[in-house]
Design an enzyme around this catalytic site. Structure first.
Site, PDB file in Angstrom:
ATOM      1  N   ASP A 386      -0.056  -7.657  -5.669  1.00 30.54           N
ATOM      2  CA  ASP A 386      -0.866  -8.305  -4.960  1.00 30.54           C
ATOM      3  C   ASP A 386      -2.440  -8.744  -6.052  1.00 30.54           C
ATOM      4  OD1 ASP A 386      -2.534  -8.690  -3.081  1.00 30.54           O
ATOM      5  OD2 ASP A 386      -3.385  -7.179  -2.338  1.00 30.54           O
ATOM      6  N   ASP A 439      -0.919  -6.413   4.359  1.00 28.09           N
ATOM      7  CA  ASP A 439      -2.094  -5.412   4.728  1.00 28.09           C
ATOM      8  C   ASP A 439      -2.023  -4.237   5.421  1.00 28.09           C
ATOM      9  OD1 ASP A 439      -4.021  -5.607   1.914  1.00 28.09           O
ATOM     10  OD2 ASP A 439      -3.975  -7.845   3.286  1.00 28.09           O
TER      11      ASP A 439
END
Length: 496
Positions: A386, A439
């Site tokens: 990420d 997420d």
């Protein structure tokens, strides 16, 4: 051997690779305080987004979005306080020299280039303009700043930069119409929009549903296994052991390999992003959504329709399929097809969220983290993944690859479908609050494992891991930091 196991294994691994590259994106603020841009007296405004509402011959027309300059007066925040003012083209177009004819308070539209922004604003003010709209030579918004050695900054009119396509549209209006008026204002965005609250509830609720469903299945399997140990013959137990529940356990190797493959896939999407590529992603999303919706629907309806859920028919390729599955599948296919056809209408986000939530819950049932060590490796790799693709990739590609892919740039579409989204209903700027499947899915794997472990270890809610993992996830969701401005056009970021 369950005939559906190869399909489930491929489905689980393929979907988890596909959905984990779009990360969380939320609507940003309209005010941008940039301490890196130089400030000095007369050049110390914050950068704010500005709405430019147009009227053609007194009839309301298109609305454009620009960004206010570091210099000049500030923009009105309330629409009712902003006046409608006639728009006129600059002569010369770049406004780098004094205008031949004086103005009577009109808004002057000028082209970017050939001189400083402040020079254009000074000449526009000297000509009698009430504001200046500077049309950029690109489709993005840039920050208009002052040079370090500039001194002539006593500017008393607002300056707004517009993207190139907005300037082209305004010029066509001026050429084809007798009178074009504009209204400049910058409404404040609410501190908390109800869309973000619902998005948070959807993310947390999805993991809660998946966790309790997985824990229930694991508990039932453990009870059934204990009964076999006590009552069944050795050959029956052996036959049961060779069967499968269709679950895919992640290993440390596959956790690391997953991040590598996801990175490769992200780069492929970034390089090949186009209308047709997004269409392909829509098809893949529909296939996964159909499978997820069908599995969730059958699991829910089998509580009330036990006989159809426990009666099976053997079909080629699919193997044994329950009658309930046969009844539900056409409805799931129809739902996904209708969403795909009408996905650009204003309420299509509802269908996208239903398909997305069902897909995530199904993946969390199929793909399991077997222990805490694997979960730690997976989340650590996902964290590095990420950080790299959101922030570090800017150094290599001159833009954030993750953000570009999530927005769906160069595709002509409003982003990729692997997102949960809710319209910002009380935001004057409109747009959507959105969250990438990754997420929810990546932390969800560990949270689902924690409840499964707590139930099998007979731990109470306070003594187990699940409650604290769920609280940590819920609090973390409120501290999301990856943001960009997702306006009603969906593709208007700031650039320095």
């Amino acid at each position: 051997m369950d005939s559906r196991r190869p399909c489930r294994l491929v489905f689980g691994l393929a979907v988890i690779s596909l959905v984990c590259y779009p990360r969380t994106v939320r609507a940003g603020d309209i005010v941008h305080e940039d301490n890196s841009a130089p400030k000095k007296p007369g050049c110390d405004n914050n950068f704010v987004l500005v709405k430019v509402q147009t009227w053609v011959d007194s009839i309301e027309n298109a609305e454009f979005v620009g960004v206010g300059a570091r210099f000049g007066t500030t923009i009105m925040s309330k629409e009712k306080n902003a006046n409608q003012i006639r728009l006129t083209l600059s002569d010369p177009r770049d406004c780098c020299s004094p205008r031949k004819n004086k103005l009577a308070g009109e808004v002057l539209m000028v082209d970017r280039g050939n001189c400083k922004f402040t020079t254009k604003a000074n000449f526009a003010e000297a000509a009698g303009a009430s504001a200046v709209l500077i049309v950029n030579n690109q489709k993005e918004l840039y920050k208009m700043v002052c040079e370090p050695d500039e001194t002539d900054l006593d500017i008393h009119i607002p300056a707004v930069l517009l993207p190139q396509d907005a300037g082209t549209s305004l010029e066509k209006m001026l050429m084809n119409s007798s009178t074009v008026s504009v209204q400049l204002y910058s409404p404040r965005r609410p501190v908390v929009d109800i869309a973000e609250v619902f998005l948070w509830l959807m993310a947390v609720g999805t993991i809660l549903c998946a966790s309790y469903w997985s824990a229930k299945i694991a508990r039932e399997s453990a009870i059934e296994h204990d009964k076999l140990l006590q009552d069944a013959a050795d050959e029956i137990l052996s036959a049961k052991a060779t069967g499968t529940t269709g679950v895919v356990d992640i290993s440390i190797t596959s956790a690391v390999l997953f991040v590598v493959l996801a990175s490769c896939f992200l780069v492929i999407v970034y390089k090949l992003m186009s209308f047709w590529f997004v269409e392909l992603l829509v098809v893949l999303f529909c296939i996964g959504g159909i499978e997820g919706l069908q599995i969730c629907s059958v699991a829910l309806l089998s509580r009330w329709f036990k006989s159809p859920g426990e009666s099976y028919i053997k079909l080629p390729f699919f193997g044994a399929v329950s009658y309930l599955t046969l009844a539900v599948s056409p409805l799931c296919i129809a739902f996904a097809v209708v969403w795909a056809v009408y996905r650009n209408v204003s309420f299509a986000w509802i269908g996208q969220d239903i398909l997305g939530i069902a897909l995530i819950i199904t993946v969390l049932q199929i793909v399991h983290v077997p222990n805490l060590k694997v979960g730690t490796v997976l989340l650590s790799c996902a964290f590095l993944y990420d950080i790299f693709w959101v922030f570090v990739s800017k150094k290599l590609f001159h833009e954030s690859v993750m953000i570009v892919v999530a927005r769906g740039d160069k595709s002509g579409e409003d982003g990729i479908p692997m997102l949960l989204k809710i319209p910002r209903m009380f935001d004057p700027w409109g747009g959507y609050s959105i969250i990438g499947f990754g997420d929810i899915l990546i932390p969800g794997l560990l949270i689902v494992f924690s409840l499964r472990y707590d139930r099998l270890a007979n731990k109470s809610l306070l003594a187990g891991y699940f409650l604290w993992a769920m609280l940590a996830y819920g609090l973390g969701m409120k501290q999301l930091t990856v943001s960009f401005l997702l306006l009603s056009d969906g593709k208007t970021p700031y650039r320095s």
